[in-house]
Motif scaffolding. Structure first.
Motif, mmCIF file in Angstrom:
data_model
loop_
_atom_site.group_PDB
_atom_site.id
_atom_site.type_symbol
_atom_site.label_atom_id
_atom_site.label_comp_id
_atom_site.label_asym_id
_atom_site.label_seq_id
_atom_site.Cartn_x
_atom_site.Cartn_y
_atom_site.Cartn_z
ATOM 1 N N ARG A 119 0.822 -1.211 0.000
ATOM 2 C CA ARG A 119 0.000 0.000 0.000
ATOM 3 C C ARG A 119 0.859 1.266 0.000
ATOM 4 N N GLU A 120 1.864 1.318 0.886
ATOM 5 C CA GLU A 120 2.667 2.533 1.027
ATOM 6 C C GLU A 120 3.510 2.803 -0.216
ATOM 7 N N ALA A 121 4.021 1.750 -0.830
ATOM 8 C CA ALA A 121 4.826 1.932 -2.047
ATOM 9 C C ALA A 121 3.986 2.554 -3.161
ATOM 10 N N GLN A 122 2.774 2.073 -3.325
ATOM 11 C CA GLN A 122 1.905 2.604 -4.370
ATOM 12 C C GLN A 122 1.455 4.026 -4.041
ATOM 13 N N ASP A 123 1.229 4.315 -2.751
ATOM 14 C CA ASP A 123 0.844 5.672 -2.357
ATOM 15 C C ASP A 123 1.948 6.675 -2.696
ATOM 16 N N VAL A 124 3.201 6.250 -2.574
ATOM 17 C CA VAL A 124 4.340 7.118 -2.886
ATOM 18 C C VAL A 124 4.443 7.370 -4.381
ATOM 19 N N GLY A 125 3.999 6.394 -5.204
ATOM 20 C CA GLY A 125 4.054 6.552 -6.653
ATOM 21 C C GLY A 125 4.674 5.396 -7.395
ATOM 22 N N PHE A 126 5.227 4.421 -6.665
ATOM 23 C CA PHE A 126 5.842 3.266 -7.307
ATOM 24 C C PHE A 126 4.795 2.383 -7.982
ATOM 25 N N SER A 127 5.270 1.580 -8.926
ATOM 26 C CA SER A 127 4.443 0.522 -9.498
ATOM 27 C C SER A 127 4.139 -0.503 -8.404
ATOM 28 N N THR A 128 3.206 -1.401 -8.663
ATOM 29 C CA THR A 128 2.905 -2.467 -7.708
ATOM 30 C C THR A 128 4.171 -3.257 -7.405
ATOM 31 N N PRO A 129 4.558 -3.377 -6.121
ATOM 32 C CA PRO A 129 5.764 -4.149 -5.792
ATOM 33 C C PRO A 129 5.693 -5.574 -6.326
ATOM 34 N N ARG A 130 6.763 -6.011 -6.944
ATOM 35 C CA ARG A 130 6.830 -7.343 -7.530
ATOM 36 C C ARG A 130 7.708 -8.224 -6.652
ATOM 37 N N ASN A 169 1.837 -12.767 -1.856
ATOM 38 C CA ASN A 169 1.996 -12.816 -0.406
ATOM 39 C C ASN A 169 3.249 -13.632 -0.113
ATOM 40 N N PRO A 170 4.290 -13.058 0.489
ATOM 41 C CA PRO A 170 5.539 -13.802 0.689
ATOM 42 C C PRO A 170 5.383 -15.041 1.565
ATOM 43 N N PHE A 171 4.458 -15.020 2.504
ATOM 44 C CA PHE A 171 4.241 -16.185 3.363
ATOM 45 C C PHE A 171 3.609 -17.329 2.559
ATOM 46 N N VAL A 204 9.321 -13.343 7.459
ATOM 47 C CA VAL A 204 10.003 -13.840 6.261
ATOM 48 C C VAL A 204 11.025 -12.810 5.821
ATOM 49 N N SER A 205 12.046 -13.293 5.143
ATOM 50 C CA SER A 205 12.931 -12.420 4.376
ATOM 51 C C SER A 205 12.399 -12.440 2.948
ATOM 52 N N ALA A 206 12.153 -11.274 2.379
ATOM 53 C CA ALA A 206 11.592 -11.215 1.029
ATOM 54 C C ALA A 206 12.260 -10.112 0.225
ATOM 55 N N THR A 207 12.381 -10.347 -1.061
ATOM 56 C CA THR A 207 12.940 -9.358 -1.982
ATOM 57 C C THR A 207 11.843 -8.872 -2.916
ATOM 58 N N TYR A 208 11.714 -7.556 -2.999
ATOM 59 C CA TYR A 208 10.740 -6.930 -3.890
ATOM 60 C C TYR A 208 11.460 -5.997 -4.851
ATOM 61 N N ARG A 209 10.839 -5.790 -6.006
ATOM 62 C CA ARG A 209 11.322 -4.766 -6.931
ATOM 63 C C ARG A 209 10.195 -3.790 -7.242
ATOM 64 N N LEU A 210 10.515 -2.487 -7.092
ATOM 65 C CA LEU A 210 9.563 -1.404 -7.294
ATOM 66 C C LEU A 210 10.130 -0.473 -8.367
ATOM 67 N N THR A 232 17.503 -17.721 -19.830
ATOM 68 C CA THR A 232 16.267 -17.351 -19.126
ATOM 69 C C THR A 232 16.533 -16.154 -18.225
ATOM 70 N N LEU A 233 15.522 -15.294 -18.088
ATOM 71 C CA LEU A 233 15.582 -14.141 -17.194
ATOM 72 C C LEU A 233 14.449 -14.293 -16.180
ATOM 73 N N GLU A 234 14.803 -14.601 -14.945
ATOM 74 C CA GLU A 234 13.803 -14.764 -13.882
ATOM 75 C C GLU A 234 13.550 -13.400 -13.261
ATOM 76 N N PHE A 235 12.512 -12.749 -13.730
ATOM 77 C CA PHE A 235 12.241 -11.360 -13.362
ATOM 78 C C PHE A 235 11.616 -11.244 -11.983
ATOM 79 N N ASP A 236 10.680 -12.108 -11.702
ATOM 80 C CA ASP A 236 10.069 -12.174 -10.373
ATOM 81 C C ASP A 236 9.518 -13.576 -10.182
ATOM 82 N N ALA A 237 8.820 -13.803 -9.078
ATOM 83 C CA ALA A 237 8.356 -15.148 -8.758
ATOM 84 C C ALA A 237 7.355 -15.687 -9.781
ATOM 85 N N GLN A 238 6.689 -14.794 -10.497
ATOM 86 C CA GLN A 238 5.682 -15.213 -11.467
ATOM 87 C C GLN A 238 6.200 -15.294 -12.893
ATOM 88 N N HIS A 239 7.227 -14.533 -13.197
ATOM 89 C CA HIS A 239 7.644 -14.377 -14.597
ATOM 90 C C HIS A 239 9.094 -14.799 -14.829
#
Length: 375
Positions: free
Chosen positions: A223-234, A346-348, A258-264, A290-297
Motif C-alpha cells: 500500500r505505502e509503495a503505491q501511495d508514494v508513486g511506485f508501481s505495484t511491488p513485484r 503474499n511472501p508467506f 520472512v525475508s523477502a525481496t521486492y522490486r519497485l 532465461t531471465l527470472e524477473f520475479d516469482a511469477q515471470h
C-alpha cells in the motif's frame, strides 16, 4: 496522537540505538542473536560469486544482510545502497557495474563507514580501475536530500535488510522515489511480518536491532509503495525466518517473519487491466537463456510470453526496454505463448508454494560488453 517533537525524539532514540547496536555491540555477523539478518543459503550465479570473492575479508566479516540484492542489467548504472554498512554490497556491485558505472553507499553509522572507506583503494586496484567508482556518504536513509543526494540521480537503489531499522519507512520510500531517475528501480531485500506488530515488540531494543521489531507488515509495504508513486511491488523471492533464540521466541509467540525481496519501479501509471505479449532477446549477461524477473515471470529467450499491461509498461519504461521485443497492442494471443506462474504475491504464501524452499532466481547480470543497460 504524538506531537512532532515527541515523534522526532522517538526517531532519534531509534537511530541512536541502531548506531550503538551495529557500531559498537556487533563486531561480526557471529554476534547476531537471531538468524534474521543472515542471508539465505541459495545458489549464487558464477559472476556474482566471483565479485563477492574479491571483497576484502574485513568487509565481509561485518556484513549483516538478509538476502542477495543484485538486480539484472547493471552495466554502467548509477546505484545507491541504502544502509550500506561496511560496504560489502557496494564493492560487489562496483565490480558488476564496471568502471563507467558508479556506486554510492549511505549509512548513519560512523564505525561502519570508516571501515568501508578504508578499503576503497584496495578494491579499485583489485578491479583494475583507474579511478574510484564508489563513494560513501554519512546520512539517514529517510533524509537523502539532507545528505546531498540529488533528485533523479540514480538508475537503481538497493537495500539489504535495512529498511526495517528505519522508524519512518514511508519517508524512506518517498526519498527513494525522489532520487531515482524516471524508469529507475528500487530492488531490496528486507524482513516482513505476518501482521502489524504490537508496541512491546516494536519497542524491544534487541528485537529492533535484530531486524524483527521494526519489520513491516508486508501488506503495508504494498500500500505505502503505491501511495508514494511506485508501481505495484513485484515479489522476487521469499524464505522463512526462524529466530532460534528461546528468550526472544517467547516475546514473538504467534508472530511470523520472512525475508523477502521486492522490486519497485518509478514508471508512468497505467491501467492494470489487459494483457501484452513480449519476447526476451537474451542479451543480459548471466541470463542468456532465461531471465527470472520475479516469482511469477521467467522469460525464456525468443519465447512469446503473455504479461499484464503493468509489467509490459515497466519493461518498456525501464532499463529493460532494449532487452525485449514488444508485440503491437491488440496483437492476438496464441495458445502456444507462455503464461506467468500462478505464484502468490503474499511472501508467506509463496514460501508455502515453494515447499518452504527459497526461490532461487538468476539474481544478477549486466549487459554484454558492447551494451550499457543504463544510459
Amino acid at each position: 496522537m504524538a506531537s512532532k517533537l515527541e515523534k522526532r525524539n522517538e526517531y532519534e532514540s531509534i537511530h541512536d540505538d541502531v548506531k550503538e547496536y551495529y557500531g559498537k555491540m556487533l563486531k561480526s555477523s557471529s554476534d547476531l542473536k537471531t538468524n534474521a539478518c543472515v542471508p539465505s543459503a541459495k545458489p549464487i550465479p558464477v559472476h556474482i560469486r566471483k565479485a563477492l570473492a574479491e571483497v576484502h575479508p574485513d568487509i565481509t566479516a561485518r556484513y549483516y544482510g538478509c538476502g542477495l540484492v543484485v538486480p539484472e542489467c547493471l552495466e554502467a548504472c548509477r546505484v545507491l545502497d541504502l544502509g550500506c554498512g561496511s560496504g560489502r554490497d557496494c564493492y560487489m556491485l562496483s565490480s558488476l557495474v564496471g568502471e563507467k558505472g558508479h556506486i554510492t553507499g549511505i549509512d548513519m553509522t560512523d564505525d561502519q563507514l570508516e571501515l568501508a572507506r578504508k578499503y576503497i583503494d584496495y578494491h579499485m586496484q583489485k578491479f583494475g580501475y583507474k579511478k574510484a567508482n564508489v563513494d560513501f556518504v554519512q546520512g539517514y536513509i529517510e533524509a537523502l536530500q539532507e545528505a546531498g543526494l540529488k533528485e533523479g540521480s540514480f538508475d537503481i537503489i538497493i537495500s539489504n535488510c535495512v529498511v526495517n531499522l528505519s522508524p519512518d519507512k514511508t519517508r524512506v520510500l518517498r526519498e527513494a522515489y525522489r532520487v531515482l531517475k524516471d524508469g529507475g528501480e528500487l530492488y531490496f531485500s528486507d524482513v516482513y511480518s505476518s501482521c502489524r506488530l504490537p508496541e512491546d515488540v516494536r519497542s524491544h531494543k534487541v528485537l529492533w536491532g535484530e531486524c524483527l521489531g521494526g519489520a513491516l507488515w508486508w501488506e503495508d509495504l504494498i500500500r505505502e509503495a503505491q501511495d508514494v508513486g511506485f508501481s505495484t511491488p513485484r515479489l522476487v523471492t521469499a524464505s522463512v525466518i526462524t529466530v532460534d533464540n528461546p528468550e526472544l521466541e517467547k516475546l514473538l509467540d504467534g508472530y511470523k517473519f520472512v525475508s523477502a525481496t521486492y522490486r519497485l519501479f518509478k514508471v508512468p501509471k497505467c491501467s492494470s487491466e489487459g494483457k501484452s505479449l513480449v519476447i526476451y532477446d537474451g542479451n543480459v549477461t548471466g541470463s542468456e537463456e532465461t531471465l527470472e524477473f520475479d516469482a511469477q515471470h521467467t522469460f525464456k529467450v525468443d519465447e512469446v510470453m503473455e504479461v499484464g499491461v503493468e509489467l509490459a509498461n515497466i519493461l518498456k519504461c525501464s532499463r529493460f526496454a532494449s532487452e525485449f521485443t514488444f508485440q503491437p497492442p491488440g496483437a492476438p494471443s496464441s495458445p502456444c505463448c507462455a503464461k506467468p506462474l500462478a505464484m502468490s504475491s503474499n511472501p508467506f504464501e509463496l514460501v508455502e508454494q515453494l515447499g518452504n524452499a527459497t526461490l532461487s532466481p538468476n539474481t544478477g547480470g549486466c549487459c554484454g560488453a558492447q551494451e550499457s543497460c543504463c544510459k
